[in-house]
Scaffold this active site. Structure first.
Site, short mmCIF file in Angstrom:
data_model
loop_
_atom_site.label_atom_id
_atom_site.label_comp_id
_atom_site.label_asym_id
_atom_site.label_seq_id
_atom_site.Cartn_x
_atom_site.Cartn_y
_atom_site.Cartn_z
N GLY A 111 -57.92 8.55 3.94
CA GLY A 111 -58.27 7.44 3.06
C GLY A 111 -57.64 6.16 3.56
CD GLN B 93 -53.66 1.93 3.33
OE1 GLN B 93 -54.69 2.45 2.91
NE2 GLN B 93 -52.66 2.64 3.81
CB CYS C 141 -49.18 6.13 2.43
SG CYS C 141 -49.96 4.52 2.35
CG LEU C 142 -53.19 6.22 7.33
CD1 LEU C 142 -54.60 5.75 7.65
CD2 LEU C 142 -52.68 7.14 8.43
CG HIS D 76 -52.74 7.34 -2.06
ND1 HIS D 76 -51.52 7.89 -1.77
CD2 HIS D 76 -52.93 6.35 -1.16
CE1 HIS D 76 -50.99 7.25 -0.73
NE2 HIS D 76 -51.84 6.31 -0.34
CD GLU D 77 -56.41 5.39 0.24
OE1 GLU D 77 -56.11 4.20 0.48
OE2 GLU D 77 -55.84 6.34 0.79
CG HIS E 3 -53.10 1.33 -0.93
ND1 HIS E 3 -51.87 0.95 -0.46
CD2 HIS E 3 -53.28 2.60 -0.48
CE1 HIS E 3 -51.33 1.95 0.24
NE2 HIS E 3 -52.17 2.96 0.24
ZN ZN Z 1 -51.83 4.79 1.10
#
Ligand code: ZN
Length: 175
Positions: free
Chosen positions: A46, A51, A99-100, A141-142, A145
């Protein structure tokens, strides 16, 4: 298509609240394609637009849960533009999230197990669906953000500080 740089904590842009997507134009289509390429290369399941430094309410997900005969993940790309949670279940689920934007950090986060969501597809079409399992986890989660929230914000202060300390240490070593 091109790979976009993924921004990492403590970049202040990750704390921004993203703005609604208004134009479903070719620039948006390119951004979506680039976000998928970036997410697959990372690799991740995701990615929210912020991000890659774009404060727009847009995220892409591909759980890649199934594999083909050669063991390669089967792609099932999903785009969520201007997503909203309409309702959520009372029962919750613990999932070990990563998380990236926080490389190599993982922690269990508790979230509603099922959510009813409404969003727009990449062509602007409105869709509504009840989601559960990993897809529900990933969407929540996304969507965090988009509000400038990271998964570590759901943890105790002690756990959060441990993760951040480890991250800064790893970065200092890499520099
Ligand atoms: Zn994330």
């Amino acid at each position: 298509m091109s790979l976009l740089p993924i921004i990492e904590t403590p970049d202040p842009r990750l704390r921004q609240v993203s703005k609604p997507v208004e134009a479903f134009d070719s620039a948006l289509q390119t951004l979506i394609d680039d976000m998928f390429e970036t997410m697959y290369a990372a690799p991740g399941i995701g990615l929210a637009a912020i991000q890659v430094g774009v404060p727009q309410r847009l995220l892409v997900i591909d759980l890649q849960e199934q594999e083909d005969a050669e063991g390669k993940p089967i792609r099932e790309p999903r785009v969520f533009v201007n997503p909203e949670i309409l309702s959520e279940s009372e029962d919750t689920k613990l999932y070990n999230e990563g998380c990236l934007s926080l490389p190599d950090a993982y922690a269990e986060v508790e979230r509603p197990a099922t959510v009813r969501a409404r969003w727009q597809e990449r062509d602007g079409a409105v869709r509504e669906e009840e989601l559960d399992g990993l897809l529900a986890v990933c969407l929540q989660h996304e969507m965090d953000h988009l509000e400038g929230v990271l998964f570590i914000d759901h943890l105790s202060r002690l756990k959060r500080e441990m993760i951040l300390k480890k991250l800064l240490k790893a970065r200092a070593k890499a520099a």
